[in-house]
Design an enzyme around this catalytic site. Sequence first.
Site, PDB file in Angstrom:
ATOM      1  N   ASN A 268      -0.871   8.531  -5.744  1.00 21.21           N
ATOM      2  CA  ASN A 268       0.102   7.492  -5.412  1.00 21.21           C
ATOM      3  C   ASN A 268       1.266   8.106  -4.645  1.00 21.21           C
ATOM      4  O   ASN A 268       1.677   9.248  -4.898  1.00 21.21           O
ATOM      5  CB  ASN A 268       0.549   6.703  -6.634  1.00 21.21           C
ATOM      6  CG  ASN A 268       1.122   7.526  -7.763  1.00 21.21           C
ATOM      7  OD1 ASN A 268       0.719   8.667  -7.970  1.00 21.21           O
ATOM      8  ND2 ASN A 268       2.048   6.958  -8.504  1.00 21.21           N
TER       9      ASN A 268
ATOM     10  N   GLU B 125       5.042   6.983  -3.522  1.00 19.06           N
ATOM     11  CA  GLU B 125       6.093   5.972  -3.700  1.00 19.06           C
ATOM     12  C   GLU B 125       7.129   6.060  -2.586  1.00 19.06           C
ATOM     13  O   GLU B 125       7.121   6.973  -1.755  1.00 19.06           O
ATOM     14  CB  GLU B 125       6.739   6.151  -5.079  1.00 19.06           C
ATOM     15  CG  GLU B 125       5.712   5.951  -6.187  1.00 19.06           C
ATOM     16  CD  GLU B 125       6.296   5.924  -7.591  1.00 19.06           C
ATOM     17  OE1 GLU B 125       7.446   6.363  -7.780  1.00 19.06           O
ATOM     18  OE2 GLU B 125       5.574   5.457  -8.488  1.00 19.06           O
TER      19      GLU B 125
ATOM     20  N   GLU C  41      -5.672   4.884  -5.530  1.00 21.21           N
ATOM     21  CA  GLU C  41      -7.026   4.414  -5.189  1.00 21.21           C
ATOM     22  C   GLU C  41      -7.113   4.062  -3.708  1.00 21.21           C
ATOM     23  O   GLU C  41      -8.078   4.408  -3.022  1.00 21.21           O
ATOM     24  CB  GLU C  41      -7.378   3.159  -6.005  1.00 21.21           C
ATOM     25  CG  GLU C  41      -7.454   3.391  -7.506  1.00 21.21           C
ATOM     26  CD  GLU C  41      -6.132   3.106  -8.211  1.00 21.21           C
ATOM     27  OE1 GLU C  41      -5.067   3.480  -7.682  1.00 21.21           O
ATOM     28  OE2 GLU C  41      -6.187   2.524  -9.304  1.00 21.21           O
TER      29      GLU C  41
HETATM   30  N1  THU Z   1      -0.405   2.898  -9.299  1.00 15.85           N
HETATM   31  C1  THU Z   1      -1.554   3.437  -8.796  1.00 15.85           C
HETATM   32  O1  THU Z   1      -1.518   4.469  -8.104  1.00 15.85           O
HETATM   33  N2  THU Z   1      -2.724   2.821  -9.067  1.00 15.85           N
HETATM   34  C2  THU Z   1      -2.853   1.674  -9.797  1.00 15.85           C
HETATM   35  O2  THU Z   1      -3.942   1.131  -9.909  1.00 15.85           O
HETATM   36  C3  THU Z   1      -1.676   1.081 -10.427  1.00 15.85           C
HETATM   37  C4  THU Z   1      -0.373   1.702 -10.104  1.00 15.85           C
HETATM   38  C5  THU Z   1       0.867   3.554  -8.984  1.00 15.85           C
HETATM   39  C6  THU Z   1       1.745   2.769  -8.041  1.00 15.85           C
HETATM   40  C7  THU Z   1       3.120   3.279  -8.417  1.00 15.85           C
HETATM   41  O3  THU Z   1       3.363   4.468  -7.700  1.00 15.85           O
HETATM   42  C8  THU Z   1       2.985   3.632  -9.894  1.00 15.85           C
HETATM   43  O4  THU Z   1       1.600   3.735 -10.163  1.00 15.85           O
HETATM   44  C9  THU Z   1       3.613   2.619 -10.832  1.00 15.85           C
HETATM   45  O5  THU Z   1       3.152   1.338 -10.582  1.00 15.85           O
END
Ligand code: THU
Length: 136
Positions: A42, A44, A55
Amino acid sequence: MTDDALVAEATSARAHAYAPYSQFRVGAAVLGGSGQVYRGCNVENGSYPLCVCAERVAIMNAIAAGESRVSRLAVVTDTSPPASPCGACRQVIFELGGPECVVTFASTDGDRRQLLARELLPEGFDGALLRDRAPR
Ligand code: THU
């Protein structure tokens, strides 16, 4: 590629998560049609809606490298139970992995679940419905 190996790839990818706002680190790995593995984490942003899930990063990496499909996906978090993919990611998995794509979600402590894309997203939107339309 065993499930264990794909989960290990996702676990390695998780180390690169950029999650200074949520502190929720996510790693993902997908198996491309060629047999090559692609990782994602992820990423941000201080403008919160721009955060991208692990994903989707993994799947986009596969497509950008020339794959047209992915057949399996693993996602790793440190939660128990392990986190399942969000709704937006489920739609992307459904289109680029297809309804039979195998999705494993695992926690760093070894807890693991596995479902097919069509089980995660029943009646997902079928992008094929957009084909063969008259050009505008
Ligand atoms: N996040 C993911 O990477 N995958 C998911 O399926 C749900 C959420 C991440 C997005 C964000 O950086 C953090 O988790 C909190 O939502």
